[in-house]
Design a protein around this motif. Sequence first.
Motif, PDB file in Angstrom:
ATOM      1  N   SER A   1       0.642  -1.188   0.119  1.00 52.44           N
ATOM      2  CA  SER A   1       0.278   0.067   0.000  1.00 52.44           C
ATOM      3  C   SER A   1       0.855   1.387   0.158  1.00 52.44           C
ATOM      4  O   SER A   1       0.494   2.205  -0.794  1.00 52.44           O
TER       5      SER A   1
ATOM      6  N   HIS B   1      -4.498  -5.814  -4.191  1.00 52.31           N
ATOM      7  CA  HIS B   1      -3.410  -5.008  -4.963  1.00 52.31           C
ATOM      8  C   HIS B   1      -3.116  -5.291  -6.195  1.00 52.31           C
ATOM      9  O   HIS B   1      -3.142  -4.262  -7.106  1.00 52.31           O
TER      10      HIS B   1
ATOM     11  N   TYR C   1       2.521   1.861  -3.348  1.00 51.37           N
ATOM     12  CA  TYR C   1       1.487   2.231  -4.415  1.00 51.37           C
ATOM     13  C   TYR C   1       1.221   4.000  -3.904  1.00 51.37           C
ATOM     14  O   TYR C   1       1.255   4.534  -5.029  1.00 51.37           O
TER      15      TYR C   1
ATOM     16  N   SER D   1      -5.673   2.242  -2.321  1.00 52.96           N
ATOM     17  CA  SER D   1      -4.745   1.885  -1.644  1.00 52.96           C
ATOM     18  C   SER D   1      -4.473   2.618  -0.035  1.00 52.96           C
ATOM     19  O   SER D   1      -4.352   1.730   0.798  1.00 52.96           O
TER      20      SER D   1
END
Length: 120
Positions: A22, A61, A25, A99
Amino acid sequence: MTDQTPQPTSGGFDMNKATIISLLYLAGFVVGITGLVGIVLAFVWKDEVAGTWEESHLQFHIMTFIVGLVGSVIGVILSIVLIGIPILIAVAVWVFVRSLLALLKAQKQEPIADPKTWLF
């Protein structure tokens, strides 16, 4: 009578696999290349987390990256006729929100309810 006090929870930041991806990203909005590192790690760690709460996060994801990539390519192509610019903005907001929500759930160590959805 026994005194049962709750165990203190750590007030720190839990750096689990889902959190790392996360953050990669989200850092991709500033640095650019970290999103690619995140997708590579998601595929590498996919078998390691099978059967845990992190498995749903990695699926989430991977889905986010693939749909974000396709949406970005479409937005770039359509930017010739100016409709691509709002598409690129929408894709960026979509990836950012997904995210961020995944990061929050990863800190609580909660699985993603439906990791294959396009929604949040």
